[in-house]
Design a protein around this motif. Sequence first.
Motif, PDB file in Angstrom:
ATOM      1  N   ARG A   1      24.749  12.598 -16.720  1.00 59.32           N
ATOM      2  CA  ARG A   1      23.794  12.142 -17.744  1.00 59.32           C
ATOM      3  C   ARG A   1      24.501  12.002 -19.087  1.00 59.32           C
ATOM      4  NH1 ARG A   1      18.075  14.935 -15.938  1.00 59.32           N
ATOM      5  NH2 ARG A   1      18.324  14.269 -13.771  1.00 59.32           N
TER       6      ARG A   1
ATOM      7  N   HIS B   1      22.927  21.995 -21.118  1.00 58.61           N
ATOM      8  CA  HIS B   1      23.145  20.607 -20.689  1.00 58.61           C
ATOM      9  C   HIS B   1      24.625  20.279 -20.543  1.00 58.61           C
ATOM     10  CE1 HIS B   1      19.006  20.171 -22.255  1.00 58.61           C
ATOM     11  NE2 HIS B   1      18.908  19.259 -21.302  1.00 58.61           N
ATOM     12  N   LEU B   2      24.956  19.632 -19.444  1.00 57.52           N
ATOM     13  CA  LEU B   2      26.296  19.102 -19.236  1.00 57.52           C
ATOM     14  C   LEU B   2      26.170  17.604 -18.979  1.00 57.52           C
ATOM     15  CD1 LEU B   2      27.586  21.795 -16.730  1.00 57.52           C
ATOM     16  CD2 LEU B   2      28.537  21.400 -19.012  1.00 57.52           C
TER      17      LEU B   2
ATOM     18  N   MET C   1      23.432  18.971  -8.718  1.00 58.38           N
ATOM     19  CA  MET C   1      21.994  19.132  -8.504  1.00 58.38           C
ATOM     20  C   MET C   1      21.694  19.208  -7.011  1.00 58.38           C
ATOM     21  SD  MET C   1      18.872  17.537 -10.548  1.00 58.38           S
ATOM     22  CE  MET C   1      19.177  15.808 -10.430  1.00 58.38           C
TER      23      MET C   1
ATOM     24  N   GLU D   1      13.662  25.348 -18.143  1.00 57.10           N
ATOM     25  CA  GLU D   1      13.473  24.601 -16.895  1.00 57.10           C
ATOM     26  C   GLU D   1      14.685  24.750 -15.972  1.00 57.10           C
ATOM     27  OE1 GLU D   1      12.488  20.392 -17.260  1.00 57.10           O
ATOM     28  OE2 GLU D   1      13.349  20.065 -15.268  1.00 57.10           O
ATOM     29  N   ILE D   2      14.419  25.194 -14.751  1.00 59.19           N
ATOM     30  CA  ILE D   2      15.500  25.291 -13.764  1.00 59.19           C
ATOM     31  C   ILE D   2      15.260  24.303 -12.628  1.00 59.19           C
ATOM     32  CG2 ILE D   2      14.475  27.213 -12.426  1.00 59.19           C
ATOM     33  CD1 ILE D   2      17.447  28.337 -12.356  1.00 59.19           C
ATOM     34  N   VAL D   3      13.959  24.005 -12.377  1.00 61.72           N
ATOM     35  CA  VAL D   3      13.584  23.047 -11.340  1.00 61.72           C
ATOM     36  C   VAL D   3      12.601  22.043 -11.933  1.00 61.72           C
ATOM     37  CG1 VAL D   3      12.126  22.792  -9.270  1.00 61.72           C
ATOM     38  CG2 VAL D   3      13.911  24.535  -9.316  1.00 61.72           C
ATOM     39  N   GLY D   4      12.788  20.777 -11.568  1.00 57.74           N
ATOM     40  CA  GLY D   4      11.796  19.757 -11.914  1.00 57.74           C
ATOM     41  C   GLY D   4      11.480  18.980 -10.654  1.00 57.74           C
TER      42      GLY D   4
ATOM     43  N   GLY E   1      18.822  22.471 -10.801  1.00 55.59           N
ATOM     44  CA  GLY E   1      20.108  22.380 -11.486  1.00 55.59           C
ATOM     45  C   GLY E   1      21.000  23.543 -11.076  1.00 55.59           C
TER      46      GLY E   1
ATOM     47  N   ARG F   1      22.422  25.785 -13.906  1.00 56.52           N
ATOM     48  CA  ARG F   1      21.414  26.663 -14.521  1.00 56.52           C
ATOM     49  C   ARG F   1      21.139  27.862 -13.625  1.00 56.52           C
ATOM     50  NH1 ARG F   1      17.340  22.533 -17.736  1.00 56.52           N
ATOM     51  NH2 ARG F   1      19.035  21.433 -18.792  1.00 56.52           N
TER      52      ARG F   1
ATOM     53  N   PHE G   1      26.953  17.528 -13.946  1.00 56.98           N
ATOM     54  CA  PHE G   1      26.499  18.781 -13.357  1.00 56.98           C
ATOM     55  C   PHE G   1      26.137  18.544 -11.895  1.00 56.98           C
ATOM     56  CE2 PHE G   1      21.848  17.974 -13.294  1.00 56.98           C
ATOM     57  CZ  PHE G   1      21.776  16.886 -14.130  1.00 56.98           C
TER      58      PHE G   1
ATOM     59  N   GLU H   1      23.393  12.035 -21.925  1.00 57.93           N
ATOM     60  CA  GLU H   1      22.485  12.423 -23.005  1.00 57.93           C
ATOM     61  C   GLU H   1      23.285  13.176 -24.046  1.00 57.93           C
ATOM     62  OE1 GLU H   1      19.395  14.784 -21.247  1.00 57.93           O
ATOM     63  OE2 GLU H   1      20.798  15.886 -20.008  1.00 57.93           O
TER      64      GLU H   1
HETATM   65  P1  ATP Z   1      15.766  19.147 -19.431  1.00 55.44           P
HETATM   66  O1  ATP Z   1      14.378  18.861 -19.872  1.00 55.44           O
HETATM   67  O2  ATP Z   1      16.118  20.595 -19.405  1.00 55.44           O
HETATM   68  O3  ATP Z   1      16.796  18.291 -20.126  1.00 55.44           O
HETATM   69  P2  ATP Z   1      15.241  17.319 -17.299  1.00 55.44           P
HETATM   70  O4  ATP Z   1      13.760  17.396 -17.262  1.00 55.44           O
HETATM   71  O5  ATP Z   1      15.901  16.168 -17.944  1.00 55.44           O
HETATM   72  O6  ATP Z   1      15.842  18.686 -17.897  1.00 55.44           O
HETATM   73  P3  ATP Z   1      15.343  16.777 -14.475  1.00 55.44           P
HETATM   74  O7  ATP Z   1      15.552  15.338 -14.594  1.00 55.44           O
HETATM   75  O8  ATP Z   1      13.989  17.267 -14.096  1.00 55.44           O
HETATM   76  O9  ATP Z   1      15.816  17.498 -15.818  1.00 55.44           O
HETATM   77  O10 ATP Z   1      16.474  17.382 -13.521  1.00 55.44           O
HETATM   78  C1  ATP Z   1      16.235  18.441 -12.577  1.00 55.44           C
HETATM   79  C2  ATP Z   1      16.999  19.697 -12.926  1.00 55.44           C
HETATM   80  O11 ATP Z   1      18.375  19.421 -13.181  1.00 55.44           O
HETATM   81  C3  ATP Z   1      16.532  20.377 -14.191  1.00 55.44           C
HETATM   82  O12 ATP Z   1      15.416  21.168 -13.928  1.00 55.44           O
HETATM   83  C4  ATP Z   1      17.740  21.179 -14.593  1.00 55.44           C
HETATM   84  O13 ATP Z   1      17.821  22.382 -13.841  1.00 55.44           O
HETATM   85  C5  ATP Z   1      18.893  20.302 -14.178  1.00 55.44           C
HETATM   86  N1  ATP Z   1      19.444  19.517 -15.294  1.00 55.44           N
HETATM   87  C6  ATP Z   1      18.898  18.419 -15.866  1.00 55.44           C
HETATM   88  N2  ATP Z   1      19.686  17.920 -16.831  1.00 55.44           N
HETATM   89  C7  ATP Z   1      20.789  18.702 -16.857  1.00 55.44           C
HETATM   90  C8  ATP Z   1      21.985  18.685 -17.613  1.00 55.44           C
HETATM   91  N3  ATP Z   1      22.223  17.737 -18.522  1.00 55.44           N
HETATM   92  N4  ATP Z   1      22.921  19.637 -17.366  1.00 55.44           N
HETATM   93  C9  ATP Z   1      22.691  20.592 -16.431  1.00 55.44           C
HETATM   94  N5  ATP Z   1      21.580  20.657 -15.678  1.00 55.44           N
HETATM   95  C10 ATP Z   1      20.629  19.736 -15.878  1.00 55.44           C
END
Ligand code: ATP
Length: 459
Positions: free
Chosen positions: A226, A235-236, A241, A381-384, A429, A432, A239, A228
């Motif tokens: 990502r 955030h990395l 998943m 957030e650890i899971v989405g 993640g 995380r 990473f 971002e």
């Molecule tokens: P956040 O709101 O924390 O940025 P997200 O809602 O963008 O996360 P999801 O798209 O739901 O994240 O991704 C699923 C999972 O992947 C997240 O719950 C998190 O554990 C992990 N994750 C998401 N972005 C990152 C990141 N940039 N680096 C590390 N882990 C991440």
Amino acid sequence: MNIAKILQSQPDNGLITIKGWVKTRRDSKKISFIEVNDGSCLANLQVIAEDILPNYEEQIQHLSAGCSIKVTGHLTSSPAKGQNVELHATAIKIYGWAPPEDYPLQKKRHSFEFLRTIPHLRPRTNSLGAMTRIRSKLSFAVHHFFNQHDFVQVHTPIITTSDCEGAGEMFTVTALDLTKPETIKEGLFHHDFFGRQAGLTVSGQLEAEAYALALGKVYTFGPTFRAENSNTSRHLAEFWMIEPEMAFCDLTQNITMAEQLLKSLISYVITNCAKDLELFNRFIEKGLSDKLENIIKNDFDRITYSEAITELTKSGRPFNFPVEWGADLQSEHERFLTEEVFNGPLVVTDYPKTIKPFYMRQNDDHKTVAAMDILFPGIGEIVGGSQREERYEQLAVRMDEMKINREDYKWYLDLRRYGSAPHAGFGLGFERLVQFVTGISNIRDVIPFPRTPRSAAGD
Ligand code: ATP
Ligand code: MN
């Protein structure tokens, strides 16, 4: 035999050989005590070297932290405290020296910040070594769990043309020479390798859905990228998943699966990484062991997004980001809920559709979607995850509303035209999770070579 196995064995005076790196050397009259570590476990093996060894004065007495050696000797029981066995050397061979004047890892404890400046050497420290072993065990536990639950692993592509989250956080993959001005012309990507814009995957979910709707229960576990620009401790840019996807599964079953997975992974580590965990429990997060035990013992609390908003409003806390129905929960909100209100893991469901991606299944209120996030204390957030929209019409209309081109996702819509079925999944993640399990506060310290904005160096 590695040191982990040797330390568990009975001293029988037999002749064995070990290879590893010196941690410390201490001399007493005519004898040197050398602590050797080979990475197989946290503990060192004590080597006793007497001055009768042919290279004692010339070499052994010059050994320092970081040198790599081979020791042959007799394994005997040790009179010293804290160890069962020690190795009485009959021969020591030095493979590589590490000049103490400039070897960066001295005996004292180094900060994680300092260690980040030497990512190629930091795996030799106790903390990074222990983290890396735990990370490896966790990775194995992931595959073990899914295998036991009859999931099929799917290797989804790393190069993709679908931006799953629709957030434009993709790294573009190109074979064009962007340093040449003449490259930048109309229809740029038309001339590129794939004939269209491609990028590094932000999630394997969409492709996993295609396989779930054929194989039933599948999962992916791979690198995710990502672009971002968030320089946070969670955030990395690269990473890992874990993404299970299950056909004939609704939101509630999805949550249950995520909860089972998390509990199973944590209990695997408690059972199989006791010594390494103890290091983190003692030096990094006091109470870590109890925290982990509590996760396994108790059911996760569950609330809806709307209830979460009520809780946050009721608290009267002055948050930096406003709390109002329709706004996304920020990390400060997530952590307040899980750390102060519920004091444990919390599942938040049914978010407003406006803050979630197009593929989440619309609830009957037409305002919310069947989404679920799992929040962990100290992490957020650890899971989405979500139940996916399996109805063709609803999905197509939602894509139109979100200005997503139906043509670009024709294959994805096809899954709803042919044999569609309710299905759901989530993303966990991996880093995380490693953070939570070790108590390491910065995500850069739970992955070997972290990639973050303006930083991809070191290897
Ligand atoms: P956040 O709101 O924390 O940025 P997200 O809602 O963008 O996360 P999801 O798209 O739901 O994240 O991704 C699923 C999972 O992947 C997240 O719950 C998190 O554990 C992990 N994750 C998401 N972005 C990152 C990141 N940039 N680096 C590390 N882990 C991440
Ligand atoms: Mn999310």
